[in-house]
Design a protein around this motif. Structure first.
Motif, mmCIF file in Angstrom:
data_model
loop_
_atom_site.group_PDB
_atom_site.id
_atom_site.type_symbol
_atom_site.label_atom_id
_atom_site.label_comp_id
_atom_site.label_asym_id
_atom_site.label_seq_id
_atom_site.Cartn_x
_atom_site.Cartn_y
_atom_site.Cartn_z
ATOM 1 N N GLN A 100 -25.582 23.243 20.637
ATOM 2 C CA GLN A 100 -26.303 23.417 21.895
ATOM 3 C C GLN A 100 -27.799 23.174 21.756
ATOM 4 O O GLN A 100 -28.488 22.980 22.734
ATOM 5 C CB GLN A 100 -26.068 24.842 22.408
ATOM 6 N N GLN A 101 -28.309 23.188 20.526
ATOM 7 C CA GLN A 101 -29.737 23.008 20.348
ATOM 8 C C GLN A 101 -30.060 21.516 20.309
ATOM 9 O O GLN A 101 -30.260 20.916 19.273
ATOM 10 C CB GLN A 101 -30.217 23.706 19.075
ATOM 11 N N ASN A 102 -30.061 20.895 21.494
ATOM 12 C CA ASN A 102 -30.395 19.489 21.643
ATOM 13 C C ASN A 102 -29.506 18.587 20.799
ATOM 14 O O ASN A 102 -29.910 17.518 20.357
ATOM 15 C CB ASN A 102 -31.865 19.241 21.271
ATOM 16 N N ASP A 103 -28.249 19.022 20.580
ATOM 17 C CA ASP A 103 -27.273 18.223 19.858
ATOM 18 C C ASP A 103 -27.840 17.709 18.542
ATOM 19 O O ASP A 103 -27.906 16.499 18.284
ATOM 20 C CB ASP A 103 -26.805 17.040 20.728
ATOM 21 N N ILE A 104 -28.258 18.608 17.703
ATOM 22 C CA ILE A 104 -28.945 18.186 16.486
ATOM 23 C C ILE A 104 -28.009 17.493 15.504
ATOM 24 O O ILE A 104 -28.470 16.849 14.579
ATOM 25 C CB ILE A 104 -29.622 19.383 15.797
ATOM 26 N N ARG A 105 -26.709 17.576 15.716
ATOM 27 C CA ARG A 105 -25.801 16.901 14.798
ATOM 28 C C ARG A 105 -25.881 15.386 14.962
ATOM 29 O O ARG A 105 -25.778 14.636 14.016
ATOM 30 C CB ARG A 105 -24.355 17.341 15.050
ATOM 31 N N THR A 106 -26.036 14.948 16.178
ATOM 32 C CA THR A 106 -25.971 13.519 16.438
ATOM 33 C C THR A 106 -27.300 12.914 16.830
ATOM 34 O O THR A 106 -27.437 11.707 16.892
ATOM 35 C CB THR A 106 -24.951 13.240 17.562
ATOM 36 N N GLY A 107 -28.298 13.753 17.123
ATOM 37 C CA GLY A 107 -29.585 13.235 17.560
ATOM 38 C C GLY A 107 -30.306 12.500 16.437
ATOM 39 O O GLY A 107 -30.183 12.834 15.262
ATOM 40 N N GLU A 108 -31.063 11.484 16.773
ATOM 41 C CA GLU A 108 -31.777 10.708 15.776
ATOM 42 C C GLU A 108 -32.933 11.503 15.186
ATOM 43 O O GLU A 108 -33.266 11.378 14.023
ATOM 44 C CB GLU A 108 -32.294 9.411 16.398
ATOM 45 N N ASP A 109 -33.570 12.342 16.000
ATOM 46 C CA ASP A 109 -34.703 13.128 15.524
ATOM 47 C C ASP A 109 -34.202 14.484 15.033
ATOM 48 O O ASP A 109 -34.284 15.485 15.722
ATOM 49 C CB ASP A 109 -35.726 13.310 16.655
ATOM 50 N N ASN A 110 -33.639 14.484 13.820
ATOM 51 C CA ASN A 110 -33.080 15.718 13.268
ATOM 52 C C ASN A 110 -34.183 16.456 12.519
ATOM 53 O O ASN A 110 -34.498 16.149 11.389
ATOM 54 C CB ASN A 110 -31.918 15.387 12.330
ATOM 55 N N HIS A 111 -34.781 17.436 13.176
ATOM 56 C CA HIS A 111 -35.885 18.161 12.569
ATOM 57 C C HIS A 111 -35.409 19.427 11.878
ATOM 58 O O HIS A 111 -36.219 20.265 11.507
ATOM 59 C CB HIS A 111 -36.943 18.496 13.621
ATOM 60 N N TYR A 112 -34.111 19.587 11.699
ATOM 61 C CA TYR A 112 -33.578 20.739 10.980
ATOM 62 C C TYR A 112 -33.430 20.394 9.506
ATOM 63 O O TYR A 112 -32.778 19.418 9.145
ATOM 64 C CB TYR A 112 -32.222 21.169 11.547
ATOM 65 N N ILE A 138 -32.460 25.931 10.334
ATOM 66 C CA ILE A 138 -33.860 26.216 10.007
ATOM 67 C C ILE A 138 -34.625 24.907 10.075
ATOM 68 O O ILE A 138 -34.275 23.935 9.407
ATOM 69 C CB ILE A 138 -34.005 26.843 8.616
ATOM 70 N N ARG A 139 -35.669 24.896 10.904
ATOM 71 C CA ARG A 139 -36.468 23.693 11.063
ATOM 72 C C ARG A 139 -37.409 23.509 9.876
ATOM 73 O O ARG A 139 -37.692 24.441 9.144
ATOM 74 C CB ARG A 139 -37.268 23.760 12.365
ATOM 75 N N ARG A 140 -37.909 22.310 9.742
ATOM 76 C CA ARG A 140 -38.882 22.027 8.685
ATOM 77 C C ARG A 140 -40.178 22.794 8.965
ATOM 78 O O ARG A 140 -40.707 22.755 10.062
ATOM 79 C CB ARG A 140 -39.152 20.527 8.615
ATOM 80 N N GLY A 141 -40.672 23.491 7.946
ATOM 81 C CA GLY A 141 -41.895 24.265 8.088
ATOM 82 C C GLY A 141 -41.746 25.571 8.832
ATOM 83 O O GLY A 141 -42.732 26.226 9.153
ATOM 84 N N GLU A 142 -40.510 25.997 9.082
ATOM 85 C CA GLU A 142 -40.248 27.197 9.880
ATOM 86 C C GLU A 142 -39.790 28.350 8.997
ATOM 87 O O GLU A 142 -39.183 28.155 7.942
ATOM 88 C CB GLU A 142 -39.155 26.892 10.909
ATOM 89 N N THR A 143 -40.082 29.565 9.448
ATOM 90 C CA THR A 143 -39.547 30.768 8.822
ATOM 91 C C THR A 143 -38.538 31.402 9.773
ATOM 92 O O THR A 143 -38.881 31.760 10.900
ATOM 93 C CB THR A 143 -40.653 31.791 8.505
ATOM 94 N N LEU A 144 -37.293 31.504 9.320
ATOM 95 C CA LEU A 144 -36.252 32.193 10.081
ATOM 96 C C LEU A 144 -36.020 33.546 9.439
ATOM 97 O O LEU A 144 -35.652 33.642 8.264
ATOM 98 C CB LEU A 144 -34.948 31.394 10.095
#
Length: 334
Positions: A5-17, A52-58
């Motif tokens: 649900q988070q902007n379809d990060i599995r298939t999106g080209e801009d994978n910032h995770y 977890i995004r790049r540069g992020e603290t979860l």
């Protein structure tokens, strides 16, 4: 699922995770009898998903025994997950073995709760910090010494510390040594498992500030595991709340601390001390005991203690879904 649900990060080209945990389960067998056959299983982590995004603290919070530390160890591949997948920097590391795992593991490191037991008492500090580099990279001794000297300076320790042994340092200094060792291979992700909980409050603040500085300096991402809600509030960009091996809420720091939605999140935050009287919440006292992860309740794991439980809470397990922008909750109330 949250990752879909988070902007379809599995298939999106801009994978910032940088890290994606997908439907991960970690069950430990219970054996019994003369032949030690399997008679059950402990569901330490029971189908969780987050990124977890790049540069992020979860931040990852919850009561003792909820599966926080097990989650960290599964991500580090210290445990092989029972089900699910772990994607790190676009690669599936779930079933990696041998040389491939050793190579990619250089990119994620762990700092444990007790800095004394995680440091070899027979080695001096310089050798402790240098060991991962000597094992994993072909570098000269001069380069190793230069890197160790640089990291001692970065974590705020004097150069002569490299010749001493762990027992000669305080708890906070030992944790600085552990952090320097974790940094020696230039990781992208650090899993911090209760990394400041064994330290005095004043030393906690120093280590937290150090971690903040290191994140900005080296572009690190953190999974910050803690039961201390005040510390998590200070260091995290987003926070995940776990209960009995399941993720019940994931939200930004401001959303979770100002308007938690899951009844368990609300009860946790109501027990956290607040300096400001305006910020204090009415105390929510939960009844009953935490169920055993060997026999978790049907439906929502929290329904046996939830003051807002409905009939279907004991029958149907709620899925983690986005009910507010960037706020995901697993609760039938929403």
């Amino acid at each position: 699922m949250i990752l879909e649900q988070q902007n379809d990060i599995r298939t999106g080209e801009d994978n910032h995770y940088l890290l994606e945990v997908r439907n991960v389960k970690m069950y430990f067998p219970i054996t019994g009898g003369v032949l030690q056959r399997k008679i059950g299983e402990v569901k330490a982590v029971d189908d969780i998903s987050f990124g977890i995004r790049r540069g992020e603290t979860l931040g990852l919070v919850g009561e003792s025994g909820c599966g926080k530390s097990t989650t960290g160890r599964v991500i580090m591949r210290l445990y092989d997950p029972t089900e699910g997948s772990i994607m790190f920097d676009g690669q599936d590391i779930t079933r990696m073995k041998g040389a491939r795992l050793r190579q990619i593991r250089q990119n994620f490191q762990m700092v444990f709760q007790d800095p004394f037991s995680s440091l070899n008492p027979r080695m001096n500090v310089g050798s402790i910090i240098a060991e991962p580099l000597e094992v994993n990279a072909r570098v000269s001794q001069a380069e190793v010494r230069e890197r160790v000297s640089y990291l001692l300076n970065v974590v705020g320790l004097p150069q002569e510390a490299s010749l001493k042994h762990p027992h000669e340092f305080s708890g906070g200094q030992r944790q600085r040594i552990a952090i320097a060792r974790a940094l020696i291979l230039n990781p992208k992700l650090m899993v911090l498992d209760e990394a400041v909980s064994a330290l005095d409050v004043s030393i906690q603040a120093q280590i937290i500030n150090l971690l903040d500085d290191l994140r900005e300096q080296f572009g690190l991402s953190y999974l910050f595991i803690s039961h201390n809600l005040s510390v998590v509030k200070h260091v995290s960009h987003r926070v995940g709340v776990m209960y009995l091996g399941r993720m019940v809420e994931v939200a930004s720091r401001s959303q979770l601390y100002s308007s938690p939605l899951h009844p368990y999140s609300q009860s946790l935050l109501s027990a956290a001390p607040e300096v400001s009287r305006k910020a204090r919440r009415e105390r929510i006292v939960l009844t009953g005991d935490v169920p055993s992860p060997a026999k978790p309740p049907s439906g929502c794991a929290f329904h046996t203690r939830c003051p807002k439980a409905m009939v279907k809470c004991g029958e149907i397990r709620p899925e983690l879904q986005e009910v507010m922008p960037e706020q995901f909750v697993a609760c039938h109330l929403y």
